[in-house]
Enzyme design. Sequence first.
Site, PDB file in Angstrom:
ATOM      1  N   SER A 191       2.177  -1.143 -10.236  1.00  0.00           N
ATOM      2  CA  SER A 191       3.243  -0.230 -10.682  1.00  0.00           C
ATOM      3  C   SER A 191       4.405  -1.013 -11.287  1.00  0.00           C
ATOM      4  O   SER A 191       5.058  -0.529 -12.219  1.00  0.00           O
ATOM      5  CB  SER A 191       3.707   0.684  -9.546  1.00  0.00           C
ATOM      6  N   ASN A 192       4.671  -2.217 -10.786  1.00  0.00           N
ATOM      7  CA  ASN A 192       5.716  -3.040 -11.411  1.00  0.00           C
ATOM      8  C   ASN A 192       5.295  -3.460 -12.822  1.00  0.00           C
ATOM      9  O   ASN A 192       6.108  -3.448 -13.742  1.00  0.00           O
ATOM     10  CB  ASN A 192       6.025  -4.268 -10.548  1.00  0.00           C
ATOM     11  N   ARG A 217      -7.123 -24.561  -4.061  1.00  0.00           N
ATOM     12  CA  ARG A 217      -6.059 -23.774  -4.689  1.00  0.00           C
ATOM     13  C   ARG A 217      -5.654 -24.333  -6.049  1.00  0.00           C
ATOM     14  O   ARG A 217      -5.414 -23.603  -7.001  1.00  0.00           O
ATOM     15  CB  ARG A 217      -4.846 -23.740  -3.756  1.00  0.00           C
ATOM     16  N   ASN A 228       9.333 -13.852  -9.129  1.00  0.00           N
ATOM     17  CA  ASN A 228       8.585 -13.021  -8.183  1.00  0.00           C
ATOM     18  C   ASN A 228       9.472 -11.864  -7.732  1.00  0.00           C
ATOM     19  O   ASN A 228      10.696 -11.981  -7.726  1.00  0.00           O
ATOM     20  CB  ASN A 228       8.203 -13.880  -6.958  1.00  0.00           C
ATOM     21  N   HIS A 275      10.125  -9.184  -4.481  1.00  0.00           N
ATOM     22  CA  HIS A 275       9.812  -9.020  -3.064  1.00  0.00           C
ATOM     23  C   HIS A 275      10.511  -7.763  -2.543  1.00  0.00           C
ATOM     24  O   HIS A 275      11.696  -7.544  -2.831  1.00  0.00           O
ATOM     25  CB  HIS A 275      10.284 -10.250  -2.272  1.00  0.00           C
ATOM     26  N   SER A 313      14.316  -7.840  -4.054  1.00  0.00           N
ATOM     27  CA  SER A 313      14.896  -9.060  -4.631  1.00  0.00           C
ATOM     28  C   SER A 313      13.953  -9.610  -5.697  1.00  0.00           C
ATOM     29  O   SER A 313      12.739  -9.636  -5.494  1.00  0.00           O
ATOM     30  CB  SER A 313      15.025 -10.158  -3.563  1.00  0.00           C
ATOM     31  N   ASP A 316       8.653 -16.692  -0.765  1.00  0.00           N
ATOM     32  CA  ASP A 316       9.821 -15.843  -1.076  1.00  0.00           C
ATOM     33  C   ASP A 316      11.155 -16.548  -0.799  1.00  0.00           C
ATOM     34  O   ASP A 316      12.111 -15.919  -0.331  1.00  0.00           O
ATOM     35  CB  ASP A 316       9.742 -14.522  -0.272  1.00  0.00           C
TER      36      ASP A 316
HETATM   37  C1  GAR Z   1       5.519  -4.492  -4.533  1.00  0.00           C
HETATM   38  O1  GAR Z   1       6.208  -3.724  -3.577  1.00  0.00           O
HETATM   39  C2  GAR Z   1       5.962  -5.933  -4.484  1.00  0.00           C
HETATM   40  O2  GAR Z   1       7.333  -6.079  -4.202  1.00  0.00           O
HETATM   41  C3  GAR Z   1       5.131  -6.445  -3.358  1.00  0.00           C
HETATM   42  O3  GAR Z   1       3.862  -5.874  -3.575  1.00  0.00           O
HETATM   43  C4  GAR Z   1       4.039  -4.612  -4.181  1.00  0.00           C
HETATM   44  C5  GAR Z   1       3.159  -4.543  -5.426  1.00  0.00           C
HETATM   45  O4  GAR Z   1       3.177  -3.263  -5.963  1.00  0.00           O
HETATM   46  N1  GAR Z   1       5.086  -7.880  -3.337  1.00  0.00           N
HETATM   47  C6  GAR Z   1       5.153  -8.607  -2.223  1.00  0.00           C
HETATM   48  O5  GAR Z   1       5.186  -8.111  -1.112  1.00  0.00           O
HETATM   49  C7  GAR Z   1       5.160 -10.113  -2.426  1.00  0.00           C
HETATM   50  N2  GAR Z   1       5.659 -10.769  -1.260  1.00  0.00           N
HETATM   51  P1  GAR Z   1       2.624  -3.004  -7.429  1.00  0.00           P
HETATM   52  O6  GAR Z   1       1.245  -3.662  -7.503  1.00  0.00           O
HETATM   53  O7  GAR Z   1       2.531  -1.496  -7.491  1.00  0.00           O
HETATM   54  O8  GAR Z   1       3.589  -3.578  -8.413  1.00  0.00           O
END
Ligand code: GAR
Length: 221
Positions: free
Chosen positions: A16-17, A68, A110, A112, A139, A148
């Site tokens: 979604s981001n 990795r 990133n 968070h 953030s 993070d």
């Molecule tokens: C988001 O809430 C993002 O902040 C989180 O995963 C979700 C992804 O949503 N990320 C973390 O927790 C990283 N530590 P999305 O796939 O719908 O963008």
Amino acid sequence: MKKRVNIGVLVSGSGSNLQAIIDNAEKGLLDADIRVVISNNPDAYALERAKKHNIPAVVIEHSDFSEREVFDRKMIEVLRSHSVELVVMAGFMRVLSSMFLKTFPMKVINIHPAILPSFPGLHGQERAFEYGVKFSGCSVHFADEGVDTGPIIIQAVVPVYDSDTDETLSARILKEEHRIYSQAIQFYAEGKLEVVGRKVRIKNYKQIDESCLHNPPLTKF
Ligand code: GAR
């Protein structure tokens, strides 16, 4: 002429981001070109979102790599072949190696779902909710070798209500994630970010006023 930044978006899930970034770029609000989306998860819905917008979508499954750094090297190869300058982690659930970060110094960001440095790592929203905080939020930060922990670019704060569940709180946070991530990328594109030690200074930004939020509101004081 305005500078546009070539970005590569790393995803693992719903995306979604990513969608918010795509939409803002398509609306002309964001001076960024999404050159490639990379997912470590072949089932990530984010891949469908990229394809719908004719953005190259590449799967690199981390489980195919014994180390990795080899996985990261493959990602670097793909990012470079798409001329990516800024790497945007959007729900990407892998920690990047120092080799990767050295390849893109202060060029990996990133998002968070918590007010860092509180509640880093997995399930930031749920852990904040369980803890009983009165405010939470999200953030955007530069990635470093920790989880993070890198210099913070922008944060948004949302209230937590007694009537909330972790789902309603997560949804409130996610709505703000979709706004601040584009803002952070736009600051980068405009060359406004300057990292001094742990601090990110934003050139010529409009300072918010000093009014304070209280949750619950003060009744007398
Ligand atoms: C988001 O809430 C993002 O902040 C989180 O995963 C979700 C992804 O949503 N990320 C973390 O927790 C990283 N530590 P999305 O796939 O719908 O963008």
